[in-house]
Design a protein around this motif. Structure first.
Motif, PDB file in Angstrom:
ATOM      1  N   GLU A 209     -70.739  61.787  -8.471  1.00 36.17           N
ATOM      2  CA  GLU A 209     -69.955  63.007  -8.643  1.00 36.17           C
ATOM      3  C   GLU A 209     -70.334  64.073  -7.615  1.00 36.17           C
ATOM      4  N   HIS A 210     -71.621  64.428  -7.595  1.00 34.10           N
ATOM      5  CA  HIS A 210     -72.080  65.512  -6.711  1.00 34.10           C
ATOM      6  C   HIS A 210     -73.361  65.143  -5.970  1.00 34.10           C
ATOM      7  N   GLY A 211     -73.698  63.852  -5.902  1.00 38.31           N
ATOM      8  CA  GLY A 211     -74.974  63.464  -5.311  1.00 38.31           C
ATOM      9  C   GLY A 211     -76.072  63.492  -6.364  1.00 38.31           C
ATOM     10  N   GLU A 212     -77.317  63.421  -5.898  1.00 37.33           N
ATOM     11  CA  GLU A 212     -78.442  63.330  -6.829  1.00 37.33           C
ATOM     12  C   GLU A 212     -78.546  64.567  -7.722  1.00 37.33           C
ATOM     13  N   VAL A 213     -79.197  64.379  -8.854  1.00 39.17           N
ATOM     14  CA  VAL A 213     -79.569  65.512  -9.709  1.00 39.17           C
ATOM     15  C   VAL A 213     -80.971  65.932  -9.278  1.00 39.17           C
TER      16      VAL A 213
ATOM     17  N   LYS B   2     -78.598  51.294  -6.968  1.00 38.82           N
ATOM     18  CA  LYS B   2     -77.212  50.929  -7.286  1.00 38.82           C
ATOM     19  C   LYS B   2     -76.217  52.015  -6.926  1.00 38.82           C
ATOM     20  N   TYR B   3     -76.693  53.119  -6.354  1.00 40.51           N
ATOM     21  CA  TYR B   3     -75.783  54.188  -5.932  1.00 40.51           C
ATOM     22  C   TYR B   3     -75.814  54.305  -4.407  1.00 40.51           C
ATOM     23  N   THR B   4     -75.706  53.191  -3.725  1.00 43.40           N
ATOM     24  CA  THR B   4     -75.953  53.171  -2.275  1.00 43.40           C
ATOM     25  C   THR B   4     -74.728  53.512  -1.434  1.00 43.40           C
ATOM     26  N   LYS B   5     -73.557  53.674  -2.067  1.00 40.59           N
ATOM     27  CA  LYS B   5     -72.343  53.973  -1.285  1.00 40.59           C
ATOM     28  C   LYS B   5     -72.349  55.406  -0.777  1.00 40.59           C
ATOM     29  N   LEU B   6     -73.160  56.262  -1.389  1.00 37.38           N
ATOM     30  CA  LEU B   6     -73.230  57.676  -1.005  1.00 37.38           C
ATOM     31  C   LEU B   6     -74.701  58.051  -0.815  1.00 37.38           C
ATOM     32  N   SER B   7     -75.079  58.402   0.421  1.00 33.73           N
ATOM     33  CA  SER B   7     -76.500  58.665   0.710  1.00 33.73           C
ATOM     34  C   SER B   7     -77.040  59.867  -0.064  1.00 33.73           C
ATOM     35  N   ASP B   8     -76.154  60.819  -0.432  1.00 32.51           N
ATOM     36  CA  ASP B   8     -76.590  61.994  -1.197  1.00 32.51           C
ATOM     37  C   ASP B   8     -77.164  61.628  -2.569  1.00 32.51           C
ATOM     38  N   CYS B   9     -76.849  60.419  -3.058  1.00 36.96           N
ATOM     39  CA  CYS B   9     -77.353  60.000  -4.377  1.00 36.96           C
ATOM     40  C   CYS B   9     -78.874  59.895  -4.390  1.00 36.96           C
ATOM     41  N   TYR B  10     -79.480  59.697  -3.215  1.00 40.99           N
ATOM     42  CA  TYR B  10     -80.942  59.581  -3.117  1.00 40.99           C
ATOM     43  C   TYR B  10     -81.476  60.568  -2.076  1.00 40.99           C
ATOM     44  N   ALA B  11     -80.900  61.775  -2.053  1.00 38.15           N
ATOM     45  CA  ALA B  11     -81.222  62.756  -1.009  1.00 38.15           C
ATOM     46  C   ALA B  11     -82.721  63.070  -0.948  1.00 38.15           C
ATOM     47  N   SER B  12     -83.356  63.312  -2.100  1.00 38.42           N
ATOM     48  CA  SER B  12     -84.781  63.687  -2.102  1.00 38.42           C
ATOM     49  C   SER B  12     -85.669  62.539  -1.657  1.00 38.42           C
TER      50      SER B  12
ATOM     51  N   TYR C 179     -80.143  51.048   3.068  1.00 33.10           N
ATOM     52  CA  TYR C 179     -79.676  51.099   1.679  1.00 33.10           C
ATOM     53  C   TYR C 179     -79.183  49.711   1.269  1.00 33.10           C
ATOM     54  N   ILE C 180     -79.751  49.176   0.202  1.00 34.26           N
ATOM     55  CA  ILE C 180     -79.338  47.860  -0.295  1.00 34.26           C
ATOM     56  C   ILE C 180     -78.847  48.012  -1.733  1.00 34.26           C
ATOM     57  N   ASP C 181     -77.607  47.616  -1.971  1.00 35.81           N
ATOM     58  CA  ASP C 181     -77.051  47.633  -3.325  1.00 35.81           C
ATOM     59  C   ASP C 181     -77.735  46.519  -4.117  1.00 35.81           C
ATOM     60  N   SER C 182     -78.440  46.891  -5.176  1.00 30.22           N
ATOM     61  CA  SER C 182     -79.256  45.905  -5.912  1.00 30.22           C
ATOM     62  C   SER C 182     -78.414  44.784  -6.513  1.00 30.22           C
ATOM     63  N   THR C 183     -77.139  45.067  -6.817  1.00 26.84           N
ATOM     64  CA  THR C 183     -76.284  44.009  -7.386  1.00 26.84           C
ATOM     65  C   THR C 183     -76.044  42.891  -6.374  1.00 26.84           C
TER      66      THR C 183
ATOM     67  N   LEU D 113     -88.643  50.260  -1.489  1.00 22.30           N
ATOM     68  CA  LEU D 113     -88.689  51.338  -2.466  1.00 22.30           C
ATOM     69  C   LEU D 113     -87.566  51.142  -3.483  1.00 22.30           C
ATOM     70  N   VAL D 114     -87.917  51.139  -4.763  1.00 21.07           N
ATOM     71  CA  VAL D 114     -86.918  51.090  -5.837  1.00 21.07           C
ATOM     72  C   VAL D 114     -86.961  52.434  -6.563  1.00 21.07           C
ATOM     73  N   PRO D 115     -85.893  53.247  -6.438  1.00 22.50           N
ATOM     74  CA  PRO D 115     -85.895  54.594  -7.025  1.00 22.50           C
ATOM     75  C   PRO D 115     -85.443  54.577  -8.487  1.00 22.50           C
ATOM     76  N   GLY D 116     -85.277  55.763  -9.051  1.00 20.47           N
ATOM     77  CA  GLY D 116     -84.854  55.910 -10.441  1.00 20.47           C
ATOM     78  C   GLY D 116     -83.393  55.561 -10.633  1.00 20.47           C
ATOM     79  N   GLY D 117     -83.001  55.451 -11.893  1.00 21.13           N
ATOM     80  CA  GLY D 117     -81.611  55.147 -12.219  1.00 21.13           C
ATOM     81  C   GLY D 117     -81.473  54.964 -13.715  1.00 21.13           C
ATOM     82  N   PHE D 118     -80.233  54.828 -14.173  1.00 25.64           N
ATOM     83  CA  PHE D 118     -79.959  54.655 -15.595  1.00 25.64           C
ATOM     84  C   PHE D 118     -78.998  53.482 -15.782  1.00 25.64           C
TER      85      PHE D 118
END
Length: 527
Positions: free
Chosen positions: A54-58, A317-327, A347-351, A379-384
């Motif tokens: 929606e707006h990149g990472e929280v 799993k949010y690799t289509k948009l780099s802002d998802c893992y900005a930090s 960026y590697i899509d885990s699926t 590196l494997v970052p956070g996710g839900f």
């Protein structure tokens, strides 16, 4: 207090956040104390329940605020610690006004957008601007306000985006606020796009003209127009914008696409922005850039001259948009710069690492594994959610068996525990209760006190202390042999403390705990 409002035109995602951060950086380099506020016109109370698409990472703050990623830019550029109230949303403002109405504060009055909502916005800004954000706890002198309300002229795009409608109370609030603050204390910077169609190769000023006209029609006149473009803008274009937008040529600033965002403050400074702010806002500063800005220039030059490359595979799993893992990206970029390496973040899509992809699209599957195998670290970052977790587990297993440097953050750490349980402890059904509530081996469980039914703001959030339990720890050495570290958290699940002894016996050490010793914070593989 001096207020600098940054608005945007033509399109969203134009770089207002970086420009607002860069302006703050320049003013801070002049010896001024700077704070920042971000206004988002959506009705959500905060960013906590958004999908990253929606707006990149929280971005998570020290006080547990879940906010827009631009606050991360402000903190990194300005070296400050912001608070949840530095991110204003429509939801927060309306909730605040409705609570006051229920309390009886407006007794007998009809509560309306004007004046009640607009007054609430102005009060919020004035109160939050005074809150200290530096280590010295002194009140800021400058407040940079970035407002996400893209302005379009109805003549060429009817209504623009719904952001126009959502943002109108904020536009009206600042139309009033400019008179309340007085001209010498309020400055408006409008960021617009100068497109260059491939068909003609000519830089077009009409979108900027229409955007400024729309802004003026709403009662705000830009003091500076910052023009974004793919390539450097020609002087004739600057003069045209100056003439048709009713500003001096020196009030038109160009920012073209550059090799790194660290170049943006330098571009602004080279175009005389320090001198302009000094005159326009009566600032007690020198015209010349300070030592801090000279250091910034050296850093930007060093960044562009790096030759050695370090490649990191980010498996998410949010690799289509780099802002998802900005930090995560910025942390890796900063640390690569510190050791004079250029970062190659893959960026590697885990699926795509999962067996199902091999069956459906073997080319994608093999390409993903090729990228993973050639990386220097993983590196494997956070996710839900469960989607993509099997692919992450495959990557973690590969890193462990091939002795590749691996870092798991949040869910990445929890899945490393799951992988170890399945393959080293032989608990084949080991899992997190997030994905399988009925697993016989719940190695990752939910925290009851932080799972209150509601989804918003109910996680373990904000800055928490982690105490090292041993001196023989790789991470402790990397932190400079400190006894404890303080990092920001955002999670609803934790490693099951009742099963930790089983892991320790097999060589997976829990080297960092929370202050009570209940939460497992850091894991390291003994070998």
């Amino acid at each position: 207090m001096k207020y600098i409002l940054v608005t945007g035109g033509v399109i969203s995602g134009i770089g207002k956040g970086i420009i607002a951060s860069s302006i703050g950086t320049i003013l801070k380099s002049c010896g001024l104390r700077v704070t920042a506020i971000k206004i988002d016109p959506y009705i959500n109370i905060d960013a906590g329940t958004f999908s990253p698409y929606e707006h990149g990472e929280v971005f998570v703050l020290n006080d547990g605020g879940e906010v827009d990623l631009d606050l991360g830019n402000y903190e990194r550029f300005l070296d400050i610690n912001l608070y949840k109230d530095n991110n204003i949303t429509t939801g927060k403002i309306y909730q605040h006004v409705i609570n006051k109405e229920r309390h009886g504060d407006y007794l007998g009055k009809t509560v309306q957008v004007v004046p009640h909502i607009t007054d609430a916005v102005q009060e919020w800004v004035m109160n939050q601007a005074k809150v200290p954000v530096d280590d010295d706890r002194r009140e800021p002198q400058i407040c940079v306000i970035e407002a996400s309300m893209e302005l379009f002229s109805f003549t060429f795009q009817l209504g623009g985006t719904i952001g126009d409608i959502e943002g109108m109370p904020f536009v009206e609030a600042f139309r009033q606020f400019q008179f309340k603050a007085k001209r010498e204390n309020f400055c408006n910077i409008h960021v617009s796009l100068v497109p260059q169609p491939n068909a003609t190769g000519e830089q077009k000023t009409k979108p900027t003209q229409n955007s400024v006209r729309a802004l003026r029609g709403l009662g705000l006149s830009p003091d500076l127009i910052v023009c974004r473009s793919a390539k450097p803008i020609e002087m004739a274009v600057k003069e045209k914008i100056s003439m048709f937008c009713h500003v001096e040529p020196e009030q038109v600033i160009f920012i073209h696409d550059v090799s790194s965002t660290y170049r943006v403050p330098i571009l602004l400074e080279e175009q005389g922005i320090i001198k302009y702010f000094k005159q326009r806002l009566n600032l007690p500063i020198d015209d010349q850039p300070s030592d801090l800005l000279m250091k910034w220039k050296r850093m930007a030059c060093r960044y562009e001259r790096l030759l050695k490359v370090c490649s990191i595979a980010l498996v998410g799993k949010y690799t289509k948009l780099s802002d998802c893992y900005a930090s995560v990206f910025k942390a890796l970029e900063h640390s690569a710069l510190a050791i004079n390496h250029k970062l190659d973040l893959m960026y590697i899509d885990s699926t795509e690492l999962e067996h199902s992809t091999k069956v459906q699209n073997s080319v994608k599957y093999h390409q993903a594994w090729h990228k993973l195998c050639k990386a220097d670290g993983i590196l494997v970052p956070g996710g839900f959610g469960i989607r993509g977790t099997e692919g992450k587990l495959q990557a973690i297993s590969w890193a462990r068996t091939k002795k590749k440097p691996f870092l798991g953050v949040c869910l990445g750490m929890q899945l490393a525990v799951v992988e170890f349980a399945r393959n080293c402890l032989n608990w084949k059904d080991a899992n997190s209760t997030e994905f399988d509530p009925n697993t016989k081996n719940p190695v990752v469980i939910d925290m009851p006190e932080h799972n209150l039914g509601d989804m918003g703001g109910t996680m373990r959030l904000g800055k928490r202390r982690t105490v090292f339990k041993t001196e023989n720890s790789v991470l402790r050495k990397l932190y400079g042999d400190e006894m404890f570290v303080e990092e920001r958290h955002r999670h609803r699940y934790e490693v099951n403390p009742e099963l930790t002894h089983c892991f320790e016996e097999k060589g997976l050490k829990f080297v960092g705990h929370d202050t009570e010793g209940n939460r497992m914070e850091i894991i390291e593989l003994e070998s």
